[in-house]
Design a protein around this motif. Structure first.
Motif, short mmCIF file in Angstrom:
data_model
loop_
_atom_site.label_atom_id
_atom_site.label_comp_id
_atom_site.label_asym_id
_atom_site.label_seq_id
_atom_site.Cartn_x
_atom_site.Cartn_y
_atom_site.Cartn_z
N GLY A 47 9.06 29.06 39.53
CA GLY A 47 8.08 28.05 39.89
C GLY A 47 7.18 27.71 38.72
O GLY A 47 7.15 28.42 37.71
N GLN A 48 6.48 26.59 38.86
CA GLN A 48 5.52 26.19 37.85
C GLN A 48 4.45 25.30 38.49
O GLN A 48 4.57 24.92 39.65
CB GLN A 48 6.22 25.44 36.70
CG GLN A 48 6.78 24.08 37.06
CD GLN A 48 7.63 23.50 35.96
OE1 GLN A 48 8.85 23.67 35.97
NE2 GLN A 48 7.02 22.80 35.02
N VAL A 69 4.84 24.46 42.38
CA VAL A 69 6.17 24.01 42.77
C VAL A 69 7.14 25.18 42.64
O VAL A 69 7.26 25.79 41.58
CB VAL A 69 6.63 22.84 41.88
CG1 VAL A 69 8.08 22.47 42.18
CG2 VAL A 69 5.72 21.65 42.08
N GLU A 70 7.80 25.53 43.76
CA GLU A 70 8.76 26.62 43.71
C GLU A 70 10.18 26.07 43.65
O GLU A 70 10.48 25.02 44.20
CB GLU A 70 8.58 27.57 44.90
CG GLU A 70 8.91 27.02 46.26
CD GLU A 70 10.33 27.35 46.68
OE1 GLU A 70 11.04 28.03 45.92
OE2 GLU A 70 10.73 26.89 47.77
N LYS A 71 11.05 26.82 42.95
CA LYS A 71 12.38 26.31 42.62
C LYS A 71 13.53 27.08 43.27
O LYS A 71 14.69 26.79 43.01
CB LYS A 71 12.57 26.35 41.09
CG LYS A 71 11.49 25.60 40.32
CD LYS A 71 11.71 25.69 38.83
CE LYS A 71 10.66 24.92 38.06
NZ LYS A 71 10.89 24.93 36.60
N LEU A 72 13.21 28.08 44.10
CA LEU A 72 14.24 28.95 44.65
C LEU A 72 14.83 28.43 45.95
O LEU A 72 15.97 28.76 46.28
CB LEU A 72 13.67 30.36 44.87
CG LEU A 72 13.17 31.10 43.63
CD1 LEU A 72 12.58 32.44 44.02
CD2 LEU A 72 14.29 31.27 42.62
N THR A 73 14.07 27.63 46.69
CA THR A 73 14.48 27.18 48.02
C THR A 73 15.06 25.78 47.96
O THR A 73 14.53 24.91 47.27
CB THR A 73 13.28 27.20 48.98
OG1 THR A 73 12.66 28.48 48.94
CG2 THR A 73 13.71 26.89 50.41
N ASP A 74 16.12 25.54 48.71
CA ASP A 74 16.67 24.19 48.80
C ASP A 74 15.67 23.27 49.49
O ASP A 74 14.98 23.67 50.45
CB ASP A 74 17.98 24.20 49.61
CG ASP A 74 19.12 24.88 48.87
OD1 ASP A 74 19.05 24.96 47.63
OD2 ASP A 74 20.06 25.34 49.54
N VAL A 82 8.95 17.45 43.64
CA VAL A 82 8.76 16.98 42.27
C VAL A 82 10.14 16.76 41.66
O VAL A 82 11.04 17.59 41.83
CB VAL A 82 7.97 18.01 41.43
CG1 VAL A 82 7.98 17.63 39.95
CG2 VAL A 82 6.54 18.12 41.93
N PHE A 83 10.31 15.64 40.97
CA PHE A 83 11.62 15.34 40.39
C PHE A 83 11.45 14.57 39.09
O PHE A 83 10.42 13.93 38.85
CB PHE A 83 12.48 14.53 41.37
CG PHE A 83 11.83 13.27 41.90
CD1 PHE A 83 12.06 12.04 41.30
CD2 PHE A 83 11.00 13.32 43.00
CE1 PHE A 83 11.47 10.88 41.78
CE2 PHE A 83 10.39 12.17 43.50
CZ PHE A 83 10.63 10.94 42.88
N GLU A 84 12.47 14.65 38.26
CA GLU A 84 12.48 13.88 37.01
C GLU A 84 12.72 12.42 37.34
O GLU A 84 13.37 12.08 38.33
CB GLU A 84 13.59 14.40 36.10
CG GLU A 84 13.44 15.83 35.65
CD GLU A 84 14.65 16.30 34.87
OE1 GLU A 84 15.25 15.47 34.16
OE2 GLU A 84 15.01 17.48 34.99
N ASP A 85 12.20 11.56 36.49
CA ASP A 85 12.41 10.13 36.67
C ASP A 85 13.91 9.84 36.73
O ASP A 85 14.63 10.10 35.77
CB ASP A 85 11.78 9.37 35.49
CG ASP A 85 11.86 7.86 35.62
OD1 ASP A 85 12.44 7.38 36.62
OD2 ASP A 85 11.35 7.16 34.73
N PRO A 86 14.41 9.30 37.86
CA PRO A 86 15.84 9.03 37.96
C PRO A 86 16.29 7.82 37.15
O PRO A 86 17.48 7.54 37.07
CB PRO A 86 16.05 8.79 39.46
CG PRO A 86 14.73 8.35 39.96
CD PRO A 86 13.69 9.03 39.11
N THR A 213 13.09 19.07 40.67
CA THR A 213 12.56 20.30 40.07
C THR A 213 12.30 21.36 41.12
O THR A 213 12.57 22.54 40.92
CB THR A 213 11.25 19.99 39.30
OG1 THR A 213 11.51 18.99 38.32
CG2 THR A 213 10.70 21.24 38.63
N GLY A 214 11.76 20.96 42.26
CA GLY A 214 11.47 21.91 43.33
C GLY A 214 10.53 21.29 44.35
O GLY A 214 10.22 20.09 44.30
N ARG A 215 10.08 22.10 45.28
CA ARG A 215 9.19 21.61 46.34
C ARG A 215 7.78 22.14 46.11
O ARG A 215 7.59 23.32 45.77
CB ARG A 215 9.70 22.01 47.72
CG ARG A 215 9.75 23.49 47.99
CD ARG A 215 10.43 23.82 49.30
NE ARG A 215 10.27 25.23 49.63
CZ ARG A 215 9.37 25.71 50.48
NH1 ARG A 215 8.55 24.88 51.11
NH2 ARG A 215 9.28 27.01 50.72
#
Length: 257
Positions: A47-48, A69-74, A82-86, A213-215
């Motif tokens: 997470g970050q 933002v945690e990155k382990l859970t779907d 959070v997501f990168e600019d598509p 990136t994560g939720r």
């Protein structure tokens, strides 16, 4: 005959306090380097922290809020993600303030919150295979035919959407919307975009899952804003989606009333 011990030459002797200081310095450097490595690993895989750069998620998130933002859970419907600019989504107001090289280093190792440069944050409305539409006779967003009650998170005074549409989310992608609908450049806004890479019109409206990136799970700063970010109960009633198509289905017309 007794041997007389010889004393070492004074110039060859090393003061004890110097060797002790050197050992302590080495230990301190190892601790710092180890901490930076652990922090970097946690940031990359666990997470970050991000800084909210725009008004698109008000009043759930305010400009300047720090979120974890945690990155382990779907991710799932209703999550704040959070997501990168598509591709072509970010305007100047949402791109975040990029730090200098020193600040960026501390972001990378996890000692400073990410400035969100190149990232966006929205609410996940549609998963692969979901049919998302605006709107029913009462002005509500529909997901797989189920109306959403968005009063708990929608910006006061905003309609769920001023834009009418019907879409089916393709495989490997998601459909996202900001809670401040009138100030959010989200999936709806890009349904007519032309793909510069030769894709289909509207492809850019759907965020690839590999760019997520994560939720976001909590607001941690300012202290007075501390709170958890969960999934609103209205999403529990949404039926399961059908098979996800390879290509999105897009219509800028309202669903049958």
């Amino acid at each position: 005959m007794t041997d007389t011990p010889t004393k070492p030459d004074a110039k060859d002797a090393k003061p004890a306090h110097r060797s002790g200081f050197a050992a302590a310095a080495r230990e301190f450097v190892l601790i710092v380097v180890g901490a930076l490595i652990v922090s970097s690993i946690l940031r990359a895989f666990v997470g970050q922290m991000f800084i909210i750069p725009s008004e698109s998620m008000e009043n759930t998130l305010l400009v300047g809020d720090r979120v974890v933002v945690e990155k382990l859970t779907d991710v799932k419907r209703g999550d704040v993600v959070v997501f990168e600019d598509p591709g072509g989504w970010l305007g100047q107001e949402e791109s975040g303030q990029k730090r200098g090289s020193i600040g960026r280093f501390f972001e990378i190792v996890g000692l400073l919150p990410d400035s969100s440069h190149g990232h966006l944050i929205k609410r996940l409305i549609g998963m692969p295979g979901d049919k998302v539409a605006c709107c029913d006779a009462k002005g509500r967003i529909l997901v797989n035919g189920q109306p959403l009650d968005e009063t708990s998170y929608l910006y006061p005074g905003d309609a769920p959407s001023q834009m009418e549409f019907q879409v089916t989310v393709p495989a490997g992608r998601i459909f996202v919307m900001g809670d401040h609908r009138s100030a959010s450049g989200d999936s709806r806004v890009h349904l007519q975009d032309l793909d510069a890479n030769g894709g289909n019109q509207g492809d850019a409206a759907f965020v690839p899952l590999d760019k997520v990136t994560g939720r976001a799970i909590a607001i941690v700063w300012p202290a007075g804003r501390w709170s958890k970010l969960g999934v609103p109960g209205t999403f529990k009633a949404v039926p399961a989606p059908g098979p996800a198509p390879d290509k999105p289905s897009i219509s800028l017309t309202p669903p049958p009333k």
